[in-house]
Design a protein around this motif. Structure first.
Motif, PDB file in Angstrom:
ATOM      1  N   ASP A  49       0.831  -1.199   0.000  1.00 52.78           N
ATOM      2  CA  ASP A  49       0.000   0.000   0.000  1.00 52.78           C
ATOM      3  C   ASP A  49       0.873   1.259   0.000  1.00 52.78           C
ATOM      4  OD1 ASP A  49      -2.554   1.214   0.006  1.00 52.78           O
ATOM      5  OD2 ASP A  49      -2.343   1.627   2.154  1.00 52.78           O
ATOM      6  N   LEU A  50       1.925   1.245   0.789  1.00 57.11           N
ATOM      7  CA  LEU A  50       2.861   2.369   0.823  1.00 57.11           C
ATOM      8  C   LEU A  50       3.503   2.579  -0.545  1.00 57.11           C
ATOM      9  CD1 LEU A  50       4.546   4.464   2.492  1.00 57.11           C
ATOM     10  CD2 LEU A  50       6.206   2.624   2.783  1.00 57.11           C
ATOM     11  N   ARG A  51       3.887   1.495  -1.181  1.00 54.32           N
ATOM     12  CA  ARG A  51       4.513   1.598  -2.506  1.00 54.32           C
ATOM     13  C   ARG A  51       3.534   2.150  -3.550  1.00 54.32           C
ATOM     14  NH1 ARG A  51       7.740  -3.061  -5.813  1.00 54.32           N
ATOM     15  NH2 ARG A  51       8.258  -1.713  -7.551  1.00 54.32           N
ATOM     16  N   ALA A  52       2.270   1.729  -3.477  1.00 58.19           N
ATOM     17  CA  ALA A  52       1.257   2.239  -4.412  1.00 58.19           C
ATOM     18  C   ALA A  52       1.045   3.737  -4.214  1.00 58.19           C
ATOM     19  CB  ALA A  52      -0.058   1.488  -4.219  1.00 58.19           C
ATOM     20  N   ARG A  53       1.000   4.189  -2.974  1.00 63.00           N
ATOM     21  CA  ARG A  53       0.849   5.635  -2.711  1.00 63.00           C
ATOM     22  C   ARG A  53       2.067   6.406  -3.198  1.00 63.00           C
ATOM     23  NH1 ARG A  53      -0.926   5.221   3.394  1.00 63.00           N
ATOM     24  NH2 ARG A  53       1.030   4.164   3.244  1.00 63.00           N
ATOM     25  N   GLN A  54       3.259   5.847  -3.013  1.00 57.20           N
ATOM     26  CA  GLN A  54       4.481   6.516  -3.463  1.00 57.20           C
ATOM     27  C   GLN A  54       4.527   6.626  -4.980  1.00 57.20           C
ATOM     28  OE1 GLN A  54       5.397   8.145  -0.556  1.00 57.20           O
ATOM     29  NE2 GLN A  54       7.277   8.106  -1.699  1.00 57.20           N
ATOM     30  N   GLU A  55       4.057   5.608  -5.693  1.00 56.49           N
ATOM     31  CA  GLU A  55       4.038   5.662  -7.154  1.00 56.49           C
ATOM     32  C   GLU A  55       3.097   6.761  -7.646  1.00 56.49           C
ATOM     33  OE1 GLU A  55       3.009   1.665  -8.123  1.00 56.49           O
ATOM     34  OE2 GLU A  55       5.094   0.979  -8.059  1.00 56.49           O
ATOM     35  N   VAL A  56       1.930   6.892  -7.015  1.00 51.68           N
ATOM     36  CA  VAL A  56       0.989   7.959  -7.379  1.00 51.68           C
ATOM     37  C   VAL A  56       1.600   9.320  -7.047  1.00 51.68           C
ATOM     38  CG1 VAL A  56      -1.261   8.981  -6.829  1.00 51.68           C
ATOM     39  CG2 VAL A  56      -1.075   6.525  -7.215  1.00 51.68           C
ATOM     40  N   LEU A  57       2.249   9.423  -5.902  1.00 53.63           N
ATOM     41  CA  LEU A  57       2.895  10.679  -5.509  1.00 53.63           C
ATOM     42  C   LEU A  57       4.026  11.045  -6.474  1.00 53.63           C
ATOM     43  CD1 LEU A  57       2.616  12.722  -3.196  1.00 53.63           C
ATOM     44  CD2 LEU A  57       4.434  11.484  -2.029  1.00 53.63           C
ATOM     45  N   ALA A  58       4.800  10.063  -6.910  1.00 59.78           N
ATOM     46  CA  ALA A  58       5.893  10.324  -7.855  1.00 59.78           C
ATOM     47  C   ALA A  58       5.348  10.793  -9.204  1.00 59.78           C
ATOM     48  CB  ALA A  58       6.753   9.071  -8.033  1.00 59.78           C
ATOM     49  N   GLU A  59       4.246  10.191  -9.653  1.00 62.53           N
ATOM     50  CA  GLU A  59       3.643  10.612 -10.921  1.00 62.53           C
ATOM     51  C   GLU A  59       3.064  12.025 -10.795  1.00 62.53           C
ATOM     52  OE1 GLU A  59       2.423  10.377 -14.932  1.00 62.53           O
ATOM     53  OE2 GLU A  59       3.926   9.323 -13.752  1.00 62.53           O
ATOM     54  N   THR A  60       2.475  12.333  -9.659  1.00 60.50           N
ATOM     55  CA  THR A  60       1.967  13.689  -9.408  1.00 60.50           C
ATOM     56  C   THR A  60       3.115  14.695  -9.482  1.00 60.50           C
ATOM     57  OG1 THR A  60       0.235  12.803  -7.987  1.00 60.50           O
ATOM     58  CG2 THR A  60       0.748  15.130  -7.733  1.00 60.50           C
ATOM     59  N   HIS A  61       4.224  14.361  -8.875  1.00 59.23           N
ATOM     60  CA  HIS A  61       5.393  15.245  -8.896  1.00 59.23           C
ATOM     61  C   HIS A  61       5.937  15.401 -10.321  1.00 59.23           C
ATOM     62  CE1 HIS A  61       8.928  17.292  -7.446  1.00 59.23           C
ATOM     63  NE2 HIS A  61       9.682  16.434  -8.105  1.00 59.23           N
ATOM     64  N   ARG A  62       5.975  14.314 -11.065  1.00 59.57           N
ATOM     65  CA  ARG A  62       6.460  14.363 -12.455  1.00 59.57           C
ATOM     66  C   ARG A  62       5.606  15.300 -13.300  1.00 59.57           C
ATOM     67  NH1 ARG A  62       6.211  11.391 -17.654  1.00 59.57           N
ATOM     68  NH2 ARG A  62       4.115  10.746 -17.136  1.00 59.57           N
ATOM     69  N   ARG A  64       3.685  17.765 -12.167  1.00 61.52           N
ATOM     70  CA  ARG A  64       3.883  19.141 -11.666  1.00 61.52           C
ATOM     71  C   ARG A  64       5.163  19.754 -12.228  1.00 61.52           C
ATOM     72  NH1 ARG A  64       1.016  21.122  -7.185  1.00 61.52           N
ATOM     73  NH2 ARG A  64      -0.377  19.594  -6.265  1.00 61.52           N
ATOM     74  N   VAL A  65       6.228  18.972 -12.233  1.00 63.89           N
ATOM     75  CA  VAL A  65       7.506  19.473 -12.755  1.00 63.89           C
ATOM     76  C   VAL A  65       7.385  19.817 -14.234  1.00 63.89           C
ATOM     77  CG1 VAL A  65       9.867  18.757 -13.324  1.00 63.89           C
ATOM     78  CG2 VAL A  65       8.979  18.369 -11.037  1.00 63.89           C
ATOM     79  N   ALA A  66       6.812  18.912 -15.018  1.00 64.99           N
ATOM     80  CA  ALA A  66       6.695  19.148 -16.460  1.00 64.99           C
ATOM     81  C   ALA A  66       5.822  20.366 -16.761  1.00 64.99           C
ATOM     82  CB  ALA A  66       6.135  17.913 -17.151  1.00 64.99           C
ATOM     83  N   LEU A  67       4.685  20.476 -16.096  1.00 61.63           N
ATOM     84  CA  LEU A  67       3.782  21.593 -16.372  1.00 61.63           C
ATOM     85  C   LEU A  67       4.342  22.918 -15.855  1.00 61.63           C
ATOM     86  CD1 LEU A  67       0.422  19.758 -15.698  1.00 61.63           C
ATOM     87  CD2 LEU A  67       1.348  20.453 -17.913  1.00 61.63           C
ATOM     88  N   SER A  68       4.994  22.901 -14.708  1.00 58.90           N
ATOM     89  CA  SER A  68       5.623  24.131 -14.203  1.00 58.90           C
ATOM     90  C   SER A  68       6.760  24.583 -15.107  1.00 58.90           C
ATOM     91  CB  SER A  68       6.154  23.915 -12.785  1.00 58.90           C
ATOM     92  OG  SER A  68       5.111  23.691 -11.890  1.00 58.90           O
TER      93      SER A  68
END
Length: 182
Positions: A49-62, A64-68
């Motif tokens: 479950d922790l790994r699944a949340r981290q993958e979603v968080l990493a994609e969110t960050h990716r 954000r970085v690209a759009l910013s």
């Protein structure tokens, strides 16, 4: 005077001195293994479950970085900048936003762009599916940093049906939306 002691040889069958045993008994070892198995049974689902949340968080960050980066480049260079998924780094393919994200300067010629127009590529994430609007448009920032008529909501879905929304506003700002079940 002192009496001499008689010499008695020690044998393997009956040792002369009592030797203290070190180590674990079989019962102690079995209890320790069973406790470890029970603890792993608790820990593995939590880790997944922790790994699944981290993958979603990493994609969110990716995203954000690209759009910013795309927005800031449009403002700095005072020109249109397009952010789109590009698996081959030559064309925009807006069907799969989990693909590498290309940041491209200027308008597109159809869905293709030149190597000189390609500013940067943000590599793909792992373990998530990302989707954006159904009309097939990329995100295009104008020289003021606004994605006029190119705003919308990103849906990021990870493992175990966990997901999140990212909302791109008319002013080019990205905010986290609701948690979603995918």
């Amino acid at each position: 005077m002192h009496a001499k002691r008689a010499f008695t040889p020690c044998h393997f069958i009956s040792p002369c001195h009592s030797i203290a045993q070190r180590g674990f008994t079989l019962i102690e070892l079995l209890v320790a293994i069973s406790v470890a198995i029970v603890m792993l049974g608790w820990a593995i689902p939590g880790y997944q479950d922790l790994r699944a949340r981290q993958e979603v968080l990493a994609e969110t960050h990716r995203l954000r970085v690209a759009l910013s980066l795309g927005r800031n480049t449009a403002i700095t260079r005072r020109s249109d900048v397009i952010v789109c998924p590009s698996p081959d780094r030559q064309h925009c393919d807006t069907d799969d936003w989990s693909a590498p994200l290309a940041i491209v300067l200027g308008p597109l010629a159809g869905n293709g762009f030149t190597e000189e127009a390609l500013l940067r590529v943000i590599e793909r994430g792992h373990g998530t599916r990302t989707s954006f609007r159904q009309d097939g448009k990329p995100v295009r920032y104008n020289p003021l940093g606004r994605p006029t008529l190119h705003n919308g909501t990103f849906h990021i879905c990870g493992r175990h049906s966990r997901g999140v929304e990212l909302v791109l506003s008319n002013f080019g700002r990205l905010r986290r939306g609701d948690n979603v079940n995918c």
